[in-house]
Design an enzyme around this catalytic site. Structure first.
Site, PDB file in Angstrom:
ATOM      1  N   VAL A 104      25.396  60.275  60.467  1.00 48.58           N
ATOM      2  CA  VAL A 104      26.681  59.793  60.976  1.00 48.58           C
ATOM      3  C   VAL A 104      27.724  59.684  59.865  1.00 48.58           C
ATOM      4  O   VAL A 104      28.861  59.297  60.127  1.00 48.58           O
ATOM      5  CB  VAL A 104      26.533  58.429  61.686  1.00 48.58           C
ATOM      6  CG1 VAL A 104      25.684  58.569  62.923  1.00 48.58           C
ATOM      7  CG2 VAL A 104      25.964  57.377  60.753  1.00 48.58           C
TER       8      VAL A 104
ATOM      9  N   SER B  27      15.895  44.890  77.333  1.00 57.16           N
ATOM     10  CA  SER B  27      17.056  45.360  78.103  1.00 57.16           C
ATOM     11  C   SER B  27      16.667  46.080  79.391  1.00 57.16           C
ATOM     12  O   SER B  27      17.539  46.381  80.212  1.00 57.16           O
ATOM     13  CB  SER B  27      17.922  46.284  77.237  1.00 57.16           C
ATOM     14  OG  SER B  27      17.209  47.435  76.864  1.00 57.16           O
TER      15      SER B  27
ATOM     16  N   LYS C 102      24.313  53.413  75.136  1.00 61.45           N
ATOM     17  CA  LYS C 102      23.747  53.479  76.476  1.00 61.45           C
ATOM     18  C   LYS C 102      24.748  54.044  77.483  1.00 61.45           C
ATOM     19  O   LYS C 102      24.389  54.860  78.341  1.00 61.45           O
ATOM     20  CB  LYS C 102      23.282  52.086  76.907  1.00 61.45           C
ATOM     21  CG  LYS C 102      22.100  51.568  76.098  1.00 61.45           C
ATOM     22  CD  LYS C 102      21.741  50.141  76.469  1.00 61.45           C
ATOM     23  CE  LYS C 102      20.554  49.636  75.666  1.00 61.45           C
ATOM     24  NZ  LYS C 102      20.207  48.244  75.961  1.00 61.45           N
TER      25      LYS C 102
END
Length: 788
Positions: free
Chosen positions: A361, A680, A723
Site C-alpha cells: 500500500v 463480526s 468490508k
C-alpha cells in the site's frame, strides 16, 4: 645360568611413565618408601636383582598388583647414591623380559613371582623388509633429533645385529608414550615388534618434521618482523633528514584535524582526546592500532551538531506528497501538521509514526516522500528477522570485529542528526538468547530517553531526539505493547478499485512503459481492460501484483514491437486474457436466491475485505451445534450466543422452541481451508439461524457485519471500509452495519458512499427486519388471526 631361567621371587619397583627395556641402562630417582624398601631388599637379599614394571596409572602413589602391567624387566642394580634420607638415585641395567606370575605385599614393598618371557623367533621375508625399513627410519630419525651425532649413532646402529635391541634403543631415545613403549616390551614375536616399531617411529618422525616446520616458520616470521622494524626505523630517519613527517605522525595529525572540525560535545571531545593519545602511543603493528583508528574515524564522522534545514513551505510539501502518492489523506495531514508545528516552534520534537497496513500500500515509499517534502535526508533500516540486540545497540569494543549498531551507522550515512529514519517491518523482530531487539527499541523510540542514546561501541551519548522515526508493520499483533505505546499509529488501508484505477493510470503504467522502452501511443491501456486486470488477475489490498501484471503486459508488448509489429497494442480484456492466460480470480458472485439458512456476511482480511456466506442446516434427531470451516474460538462463541438468543426469544420470532431440543444444527462457512475468526460474523450467524428455524430466506442483495450479544445488542466492529468495498466488488449494494459504525463511512470514497445503501442497527430485531422481511410479515399475519 639355570637360575635365570627358573621361576623366582624378586622385589618389585613400580615405574611411572617409563619402561625399562632389556640390555639398556636407565637412571632413576626413587622417593616412595615402598620403592626404597624394595631396593634395599634387592641389595641385601637378592644379589642386587629387582623387577621393574610400569604402572598403568601414574597418579597412584601406593600401587597394588592390579595397578601394574604383567610384563616387566628383570634388572640388576649397578649403582646407588643416597642423596637424602628420603630419596636415592640408582642406575639399573635391564637383563631380560619377564612375566609377573603373582604379585604379593612383602613387608613394606611389593614382591613378585616371575618367569622369563623370551620373545618368539619367526623367519619370514616380511621380517627382513621390516628390519630394513626400521634401519632407514632410524637413520632418518637420528638426523632429525641430533644431526651432529648422526654419524656416530649410525655406526652404533649398524653394529647392532639384534633388531630387538635396536627397537628398544629407539623406543628409549624417542621417549615413546607409556602405552606404545609397553606394547613394544609385550610384543609376542619379533615380527610383531618390528611392525609396532616401524609404525611408532614413523609417527614420531612426522611429529618431528611438523615441529621443525613450525619452528622454521616462526623464525622466518620473526626475521620478517625484525626486517620490517629495521626498515621502518631507517625510513623514519630518512624522513627526518629530509624534513618530512613520518606516516604515523601524519595519520595522527589527520585524525586530530577531523576531530577538531567535527565540533564535538564536551563528553565526546574528552573521550576522543584520551583515545587519540592512546593511538599516538600505540605502534602501527599492534592490534589496537586499527581498532582505535576505526573508533576515532567514527567519532569524527558522526553528525553531532550537523542538521539539514527543514523546508517549511507547506504548499510545496503538500504538492510533493500528492505527486508521490494517491490518497492517504490522514497520513499526509499528519505530516503537514508537523510542518506547521515546526514553523511555529523549530525546537519541537519529531513525531514517531507507525504506518500499519497490508503489503503493497506504499508504506516504505511514503517515508521517502516525507523526507523529500521536509527537505531531510532519508535512511532505511529493515528489522525483519533481526534477532540480535547488538545489531541495534552495537558490540562492545572488547570483542574482535566489533562494530557500531545499525542505528548509529544509519545516522553516519545520513550525514545529519535530523534525518527521516525508517525502521521497516518492526512487527517481524525476532527474539532469542542473544537478546530482545524490541526492548532495545524502547529507548530508541522514547523522546524522553533518546536524547542521550548510548551505542555499546561508541559509548558516548548521542542525541536522537531530532530524528524523525517512521516504523512500518503489516500487523500490530506481534508488536509488544510498551513499544506500541511509544508510537503514533497511522493505518493505511487497502485501495478501492477506483483508487487502484487512478494509481495505475497516474503512476504504474507510465513507470512500467518507461522500463519496457515503450510510449503511451504504442501500448494503450483502455479503462475497461484495466478494470478487468484489477478484478480478475489481482486480489490484494496493495498494488504490487497489479504493477507486476502491468509490467508483464508491457514486456509482452515490447516483444511484439521487437519482432516487427508497428500497430499500437490495445490492452482490452480479450488482449489481456490472451497475454496473461486464464483469469486467476473469479469474483464472488451474488447468490440470486438464497435458500433458508444462508446469510451473506462481510469479513476483513490482510489483503482487504471479502464476502462470506454462512450456511446452516437442521439435523433431525440430532443434538447440539456443529461448527465447521476452520472457525476460531471467538467466532464459535458468537454462533453459540446467536443460537442462545434465538432459543430464549423463540416465541417472539414465531419459532417452535422444540426445534432447539429435538434437532441439531450444523453451521458451515465455505472456504474451509482458510482459518476464520472474530466477532463480526455474529449478526450474520444470527440471521442464518433465524432463516433456518423459520424457513424464511434472507435477502440476497444485502450483506451484513456486526457483533452480537446475548441480550440482542449489536456492537461495532472494525474494517468497515474494506468490508464495504468487498461487498461492492461482489455486486452487493446494500449493507447492514452497527449504528456505532456510522462514523466510519467518512473513510469511504464519496462515490462509494453515494452508490451504496446503508442500514444501521443496534438491536438484532432490527437486523432481522432489514434482512428477513418475510419473517415479520408472517408474524403480523399470525398476530391478526390471533386478535380476530
Amino acid at each position: 645360568m639355570s637360575d635365570y631361567h627358573s621361576v623366582k621371587v624378586l622385589p618389585v619397583l613400580p615405574l611411572k611413565n617409563v619402561v625399562l627395556f632389556p640390555k639398556l641402562v636407565l637412571p632413576l630417582t626413587v622417593g616412595r618408601d615402598s620403592s626404597r624398601a624394595a631396593i634395599e631388599a634387592a641389595l641385601t637379599q637378592h644379589d642386587k636383582e629387582i623387577v621393574l614394571v610400569a604402572q598403568r596409572d601414574a597418579s597412584v602413589e601406593t600401587p597394588l598388583a592390579t595397578d601394574l602391567y604383567t610384563i616387566g624387566t628383570r634388572a640388576s642394580i649397578r649403582k646407588v647414591l643416597r642423596t637424602s634420607p628420603t630419596t636415592m638415585d640408582i642406575i639399573v641395567l635391564g637383563e631380560e623380559r619377564v612375566v609377573l606370575l603373582k604379585v604379593e605385599q612383602s613387608n613394606s614393598y611389593l614382591s613378585a613371582r616371575i618367569s622369563p618371557h623370551p620373545i618368539s623367533e619367526e623367519s619370514a621375508s616380511e621380517e627382513e623388509a621390516l628390519q630394513t625399513a626400521l634401519y632407514d627410519l632410524a637413520s632418518k630419525a637420528v638426523e632429525k633429533v641430533n644431526p651432529q651425532a648422526a654419524e656416530q649413532i649410525g655406526q652404533l646402529m649398524s653394529s647392532t645385529e639384534d633388531p630387538m635391541q635396536l627397537i628398544w634403543l629407539l623406543a628409549t631415545a624417542f621417549s615413546l608414550d607409556l602405552d606404545k613403549a609397553q606394547s613394544l616390551l609385550e610384543a609376542p614375536t619379533k615380527l610383531e615388534a618390528l611392525r609396532l616399531a616401524v609404525r611408532h617411529i614413523s609417527h614420531e618422525i612426522q611429529v618431528l618434521e611438523m615441529r621443525q616446520k613450525i619452528v622454521n616458520e616462526a623464525q622466518t616470521e620473526m626475521s620478517k618482523e625484525q626486517r620490517e622494524y629495521v626498515l621502518r626505523r631507517q625510513l623514519k630517519a630518512i624522513q627526518q633528514e629530509l624534513g618530512e613527517g613520518d606516516s604515523e605522525t601524519a595519520e595522527v595529525d589527520e585524525l586530530r584535524e577531523k576531530l577538531r572540525k567535527a565540533d564535538l560535545p564536551e563528553e565526546a571531545r574528552k573521550e576522543s582526546d584520551r583515545e587519540l593519545k592512546r593511538f599516538e602511543r600505540t605502534p602501527a603493528q599492534a592490534p589496537d592500532h586499527h581498532i582505535l583508528r576505526t573508533y576515532l574515524e567514527l567519532v569524527s564522522e558522526l553528525p553531532w551538531k550537523v542538521a539539514t534545514g527543514d523546508q517549511l513551505d507547506i504548499a510545496r510539501a503538500r504538492q510533493i506528497l500528492d505527486e508521490d502518492h494517491f490518497g492517504l489523506k490522514d497520513v499526509k495531514e499528519r505530516i503537514l501538521e508537523h510542518l506547521g508545528v515546526l514553523h511555529r516552534n523549530p525546537s519541537a520534537k519529531a513525531p514517531i509514526l507507525c504506518f500499519v497496513g497490508p503489503p503493497g500500500v506504499g508504506k516504505t515509499s511514503l517515508g521517502q516522500s516525507i523526507a523529500r517534502s521536509l527537505g531531510r535526508n532519508f535512511e532505511r533500516m529493515s528489522l525483519g528477522g533481526l534477532h540480535d540486540e547488538a545489531e541495534l545497540r552495537g558490540h562492545r569494543r572488547t570483542y574482535i570485529g566489533a562494530m557500531p549498531g545499525r542505528l548509529i551507522q544509519a545516522i553516519r550515512r545520513a550525514g545529519a542528526n535530523n534525518p527521516v529514519l525508517m525502521l521497516d517491518e518492526v512487527d517481524k523482530l525476532g527474539r532469542d538468547f542473544r537478546g530482545d531487539p524490541a526492548a532495545a527499541l524502547l529507548e530508541i523510540l522514547d523522546p524522553e530517553q533518546n536524547s542521550k542514546f548510548r551505542d555499546n561501541y561508541l559509548d558516548l551519548a548521542f542525541d536522537l531526539s531530532k530524528v524523525m522515526f517512521i516504523t512500518t508493520a503489516n500487523s500490530l499483533d506481534t508488536i509488544p505493547q510498551p513499544l506500541l505505546d511509544r508510537m503514533e499509529v497511522l493505518r493505511l488501508v487497502g485501495y478501492s478499485e477506483e483508487e487502484k484505477l487512478a494509481i495505475a493510470n497516474k503512476y504504474l503504467i507510465p513507470r512500467q512503459l518507461k522500463e519496457a522502452g515503450l510510449t503511451a501511443e504504442q501500448c494503450v491501456f483502455v479503462q475497461e481492460g484495466l478494470r478487468h486486470l484489477i478484478a480478475r488477475y489481482t486480489r490484494e489490498a496493495g498494488l504490487r501484483n497489479l504493477e507486476r501484471s502491468i509490467a508483464s503486459l508491457a514486456r509482452k508488448a515490447a516483444l511484439k514491437f521487437s519482432e516487427g509489429r508497428t500497430e499500437p497494442v490495445e490492452m482490452s480484456p480479450d488482449t489481456i486474457a490472451d497475454l496473461l492466460g486464464p483469469e486467476i480470480y473469479q469474483p464472488e458472485e451474488v447468490r440470486k436466491d438464497l435458500p433458508a439458512g444462508v446469510a451473506t456476511g462481510l469479513a476483513w482480511t490482510p489483503t482487504g475485505g471479502d464476502v462470506l456466506f454462512i450456511e446452516g442446516t437442521l439435523l433431525p434427531s440430532g443434538k447440539g451445534l456443529t461448527l465447521t470451516g476452520q472457525l476460531g474460538d471467538v467466532m464459535q462463541e458468537s454462533a453459540k450466543a446467536a443460537q442462545s438468543y434465538l432459543w430464549s426469544h423463540a416465541g417472539d420470532f414465531g419459532i417452535d422452541p422444540h426445534l432447539f431440543s429435538d434437532a441439531g444444527v450444523h453451521i458451515h462457512v465455505p472456504s474451509g481451508a482458510i482459518p476464520k475468526d472474530g466477532p463480526s460474523a455474529g449478526i450474520t450467524t444470527a440471521v442464518a439461524l433465524a432463516s433456518l428455524y423459520t424457513k424464511k430466506p434472507a435477502r440476497s442483495d444485502t450483506a451484513m457485519t456486526g457483533e452480537i450479544t446475548l441480550s440482542g445488542r449489536v456492537l461495532p466492529i472494525g474494517g468497515v471500509k474494506e468490508k464495504v468495498l468487498a461487498a461492492r466488488r461482489a455486486g452487493i449494494h446494500r449493507v447492514v452495519l452497527p449504528k456505532a459504525n456510522q462514523k466510519d463511512l467518512r473513510d469511504l470514497p464519496e462515490n462509494v458512499r453515494k452508490e451504496m445503501e446503508f442500514r444501521f442497527v443496534d438491536r438484532i430485531e432490527d437486523v432481522f427486519k432489514e434482512t428477513i422481511p418475510h419473517l415479520f410479515d408472517a408474524l403480523a399475519t399470525v398476530e391478526r388471526h390471533t386478535n380476530n
